[in-house]
Design a protein around this motif. Structure first.
Motif, short mmCIF file in Angstrom:
data_model
loop_
_atom_site.label_atom_id
_atom_site.label_comp_id
_atom_site.label_asym_id
_atom_site.label_seq_id
_atom_site.Cartn_x
_atom_site.Cartn_y
_atom_site.Cartn_z
N PRO A 200 0.82 -1.22 0.00
CA PRO A 200 0.00 0.00 0.00
C PRO A 200 0.85 1.26 0.00
O PRO A 200 1.92 1.31 0.62
N VAL A 201 0.37 2.27 -0.69
CA VAL A 201 1.08 3.54 -0.83
C VAL A 201 0.23 4.66 -0.25
O VAL A 201 -0.97 4.75 -0.53
N TYR A 202 0.85 5.50 0.55
CA TYR A 202 0.18 6.66 1.14
C TYR A 202 0.89 7.91 0.63
O TYR A 202 2.11 8.05 0.80
N ILE A 203 0.12 8.78 0.02
CA ILE A 203 0.70 9.94 -0.66
C ILE A 203 0.83 11.12 0.31
O ILE A 203 -0.14 11.53 0.96
N GLY A 204 2.04 11.65 0.40
CA GLY A 204 2.30 12.79 1.26
C GLY A 204 1.82 14.09 0.63
O GLY A 204 2.11 14.36 -0.55
N LEU A 205 1.07 14.86 1.39
CA LEU A 205 0.58 16.15 0.94
C LEU A 205 0.86 17.19 2.02
O LEU A 205 0.78 16.90 3.21
N ALA A 206 1.15 18.39 1.59
CA ALA A 206 1.29 19.49 2.54
C ALA A 206 -0.10 19.95 2.97
O ALA A 206 -0.99 20.13 2.15
N GLY A 207 -0.29 20.11 4.29
CA GLY A 207 -1.55 20.61 4.79
C GLY A 207 -1.70 22.10 4.52
O GLY A 207 -0.80 22.75 3.98
N PRO A 208 -2.86 22.67 4.86
CA PRO A 208 -3.11 24.10 4.60
C PRO A 208 -2.05 24.98 5.25
O PRO A 208 -1.73 24.83 6.43
N THR A 209 -1.52 25.89 4.48
CA THR A 209 -0.52 26.83 4.99
C THR A 209 -0.25 27.90 3.94
O THR A 209 -0.84 27.90 2.86
N ARG A 210 0.66 28.80 4.23
CA ARG A 210 1.09 29.80 3.25
C ARG A 210 2.08 29.14 2.29
O ARG A 210 2.95 28.37 2.70
N VAL A 211 1.94 29.46 1.01
CA VAL A 211 2.84 28.87 0.03
C VAL A 211 4.27 29.33 0.25
O VAL A 211 5.22 28.59 -0.02
N ARG A 212 4.44 30.53 0.77
CA ARG A 212 5.80 30.99 1.08
C ARG A 212 6.49 30.01 2.04
O ARG A 212 7.66 29.71 1.92
N THR A 213 5.71 29.51 3.00
CA THR A 213 6.24 28.52 3.94
C THR A 213 6.57 27.23 3.22
O THR A 213 7.61 26.61 3.46
N LEU A 214 5.68 26.80 2.33
CA LEU A 214 5.91 25.56 1.59
C LEU A 214 7.17 25.64 0.74
O LEU A 214 7.92 24.67 0.64
N LEU A 215 7.39 26.77 0.11
CA LEU A 215 8.55 26.91 -0.76
C LEU A 215 9.84 26.74 0.04
O LEU A 215 10.82 26.17 -0.44
N LEU A 231 4.03 27.08 -9.04
CA LEU A 231 4.12 28.50 -9.35
C LEU A 231 3.56 28.84 -10.74
O LEU A 231 3.23 29.99 -11.02
N ARG A 232 3.45 27.83 -11.60
CA ARG A 232 2.91 28.06 -12.93
C ARG A 232 1.39 27.91 -12.98
O ARG A 232 0.77 28.18 -14.01
N GLN A 233 0.79 27.46 -11.89
CA GLN A 233 -0.66 27.27 -11.89
C GLN A 233 -1.37 28.61 -12.05
O GLN A 233 -0.89 29.64 -11.59
N PRO A 234 -2.55 28.60 -12.70
CA PRO A 234 -3.36 29.83 -12.76
C PRO A 234 -3.66 30.32 -11.35
O PRO A 234 -3.94 29.55 -10.44
N GLY A 235 -3.57 31.62 -11.19
CA GLY A 235 -3.83 32.19 -9.87
C GLY A 235 -2.68 31.98 -8.90
O GLY A 235 -2.89 31.96 -7.69
N SER A 236 -1.46 31.84 -9.42
CA SER A 236 -0.33 31.58 -8.53
C SER A 236 -0.08 32.75 -7.58
O SER A 236 0.45 32.56 -6.49
N ALA A 237 -0.47 33.95 -7.98
CA ALA A 237 -0.32 35.08 -7.06
C ALA A 237 -1.17 34.85 -5.80
O ALA A 237 -0.74 35.13 -4.68
N ARG A 238 -2.38 34.29 -5.99
CA ARG A 238 -3.22 33.97 -4.84
C ARG A 238 -2.60 32.84 -4.04
O ARG A 238 -2.62 32.83 -2.80
N LEU A 239 -2.05 31.86 -4.76
CA LEU A 239 -1.44 30.72 -4.08
C LEU A 239 -0.27 31.14 -3.21
O LEU A 239 0.05 30.48 -2.22
N LEU A 240 0.39 32.24 -3.59
CA LEU A 240 1.51 32.69 -2.77
C LEU A 240 1.05 33.14 -1.39
O LEU A 240 1.86 33.25 -0.48
N ARG A 241 -0.25 33.36 -1.26
CA ARG A 241 -0.78 33.73 0.05
C ARG A 241 -1.25 32.51 0.83
O ARG A 241 -1.12 32.46 2.05
N ALA A 242 -1.85 31.51 0.14
CA ALA A 242 -2.43 30.37 0.86
C ALA A 242 -2.43 29.12 -0.02
O ALA A 242 -2.61 29.19 -1.23
N TRP A 243 -2.21 27.99 0.61
CA TRP A 243 -2.23 26.69 -0.06
C TRP A 243 -3.17 25.76 0.68
O TRP A 243 -3.21 25.73 1.91
#
Length: 294
Positions: A200-215, A231-243
């Motif tokens: 079995p495989v369990y996929i790691g995901l980052a929980g909700p946070t600021r993208v700046r922190t994720l980077l 960073l290439r996703q549409p709305g990446s400027a918004r993503l820079l605030r929250a993920w």
């Protein structure tokens, strides 16, 4: 067009991926959180990292508290930080005595090797683990690649671990490093499906946070390709605030629906934005599933 929230077309798949999610929490978070049972339901697998400057005693105390609260502790065991066979034997004995029955065996991030175990395979080959009857052993995987190990070596290591599980009768599972690109995960699953067979495989995901922190975390962990994709996703400027991991989970749910024999069995959250935020995300989506069934 992707929907703004997870709407279950297959509640069983969503239940497997969200409601049974595991989560990572530092010893300090576990030992100081006053309302941990309210954040995480009984039975939740909680991975306890062995931090670079941490002490085994901290991990052990955290595991004991999790067990007392009815949760499932999964301590990290970093091979490169073990100073001797005797120390490893002592650590495993204390975990076993504390009713810890599974662990995540990792190489560890330190550059130098403290003792006789340069990697996880060296720990397996020592035979020490078999003496304690752990119910299961997890291993880390890196769909986005590893900054220090080439992909062929990573694949070969998984083959050897699969063989160890067969010969020792050990339950084996794989949990991945976090990534931001669902297609990276899907391509990796497709390539390794035959190799891993029934693991079995369990996929790691980052929980909700600021993208700046994720980077910042992504840079430390060598997550390169999927960071660019983020960073290439549409709305990446918004993503820079929250993920939030919602879009990733939607893609994984769709993959499960289209590939019912997939090895993907669940998700594992890295709570870079804080334990409370990630636990709340699991609870919110769990409630949405209950509402759907009613």
């Amino acid at each position: 067009m992707p929907r703004a929230s997870i709407l279950p077309t297959d509640s069983r798949c969503l239940q497997a991926l969200v409601r049974s999610a595991s989560i990572e929490a530092t010893p300090r978070q576990i030992l100081t959180a006053e309302h941990l049972p309210e954040l995480l339901p009984a039975g939740t697998p909680v991975y306890v990292p062995f931090l670079p400057r941490g002490q085994f005693s901290d991990s052990l105390a955290a595991c004991r508290r999790l067990s007392e609260l009815g949760m499932q502790p999964v301590p990290h065991l970093p091979a490169r930080m073990v100073e001797s066979r005797g120390q490893l034997d002592d650590w495993l004995a204390q975990l076993h005595e504390s009713q810890v029955d599974r662990l995540l065996l990792i190489a560890g991030d330190r550059d130098s090797v403290a003792g006789p175990f340069p990697d996880t395979l060296a720990v397996l080959e020592s035979g020490i683990l078999t003496r304690f009857g752990f119910q299961g052993i997890g291993f880390a995987a890196h769909p986005d690649g590893h900054p220090r190990v080439d992909r062929s070596s990573l694949t070969r290591a998984l083959e050897l671990k699969q063989e160890y599980a067969r010969t020792s009768g050990t339950h084996l599972w794989v949990v991945t490093q976090f990534t931001f690109d669902a297609q990276v995960i899907i391509d990796w699953l497709q390539k390794l499906g035959t190799l891993l067979q029934e693991v079995p495989v369990y996929i790691g995901l980052a929980g909700p946070t600021r993208v700046r922190t994720l980077l910042a975390y992504a840079s430390q962990c060598g997550i390169g390709a999927s960071t660019v994709a983020l960073l290439r996703q549409p709305g990446s400027a918004r993503l820079l605030r929250a993920w939030r991991p919602d879009a990733m989970v939607r893609s994984l749910v769709q993959y499960c629906q289209e590939n019912p024999e997939t090895l993907l069995k669940g998700i594992h959250l890295f709570p870079f934005g804080g334990l409370h935020q990630s636990a709340q995300w699991i609870q919110d989506h769990g409630r949405s599933l209950e509402d759907h069934r009613r």
